[in-house]
Design an enzyme around this catalytic site. Structure first.
Site, PDB file in Angstrom:
ATOM      1  N   TYR A 183       0.821  -1.215   0.000  1.00  0.00           N
ATOM      2  CA  TYR A 183       0.000   0.000   0.000  1.00  0.00           C
ATOM      3  C   TYR A 183       0.853   1.263   0.000  1.00  0.00           C
ATOM      4  O   TYR A 183       0.347   2.350  -0.258  1.00  0.00           O
ATOM      5  CB  TYR A 183      -0.920   0.043   1.221  1.00  0.00           C
ATOM      6  N   GLU A 184       2.125   1.129   0.349  1.00  0.00           N
ATOM      7  CA  GLU A 184       3.083   2.244   0.384  1.00  0.00           C
ATOM      8  C   GLU A 184       2.695   3.353   1.362  1.00  0.00           C
ATOM      9  O   GLU A 184       3.049   4.506   1.177  1.00  0.00           O
ATOM     10  CB  GLU A 184       3.304   2.817  -1.024  1.00  0.00           C
TER      11      GLU A 184
END
Length: 199
Positions: free
Chosen positions: A87-88
């Site tokens: 998802y960073e």
């Protein structure tokens, strides 16, 4: 036989996350409704507990947006945050948790590793997963309360992935470990292996 409990609810997008936060905020505005202290909790197989409702941060862009969403969710009473390296936004989740003023032991963070179908993931799954857990913990700035294998890819490495999670738990990088999106056959492979200690 143990009582069956519903799985935690994960909110999948920023729009529904904000809507859910607003609804939770409205409920918390009236004292007879649920508060963070009253949030139902579920027991994991290892005895650790987690809040039954969580804020999922998939599709939440990294940076200020993710931090603002997490801060507001925590203010409104959420105590379970679901993120992943994929998802960073792990660093933003960790920052918002640290800046919230809420004691860390009151907040449950779930993160995940998403193995790929090439490179280190198929050559040395143990090291690849352990490196991913370490990267998640570094980004979060804290241990994960629950760390999951996101998808049941690479069947020949699946046991190695699980053993890496067991090692991460032993090292204190994750309090609890588990899997996500696994079917019965995938779970059976982990359970049947004499090398694993699945609970």
């Amino acid at each position: 036989m143990a009582e069956s409990r519903a799985l935690p609810i994960m909110v999948p997008t920023p729009v529904t996350a904000l809507l859910s936060a607003l609804l939770l905020g409205a409920a918390l505005a009236e004292p007879e409704h649920c508060s963070a202290a009253d949030m139902p909790r579920v027991s994991l197989g290892d005895g650790n507990m987690l809040p039954a409702v969580g804020l999922g941060l998939y599709y939440t862009p990294p940076g200020a947006v993710a931090q603002d969403i997490v801060r507001e969710a925590l203010r409104l009473g959420y105590r379970h945050l679901d993120t992943a390296g994929f998802y960073e936004n792990e660093a933003d989740v960790g920052r918002a948790v640290r800046e919230s003023g809420i004691p860390r032991e009151q907040i449950h963070i779930t993160s995940k590793v998403w193995p790929e179908a090439e490179g280190r993931w198929v050559e040395d799954g143990f090291a690849a997963v352990l490196d991913a857990v370490n990267a998640s913990v570094a980004a979060l700035g804290t241990r994960a309360d629950l760390y999951l294998i996101h998808w049941p890819v690479n069947p020949e490495q699946r046991i190695e992935y699980w053993l890496a999670l067991e090692e991460a738990q032993r090292l204190g990088l994750a309090r609890s470990i588990g899997v996500s999106n696994f079917g019965v056959a995938h779970l059976q492979q982990l359970i049947d292996s004499p090398r694993t200690s699945v609970v």
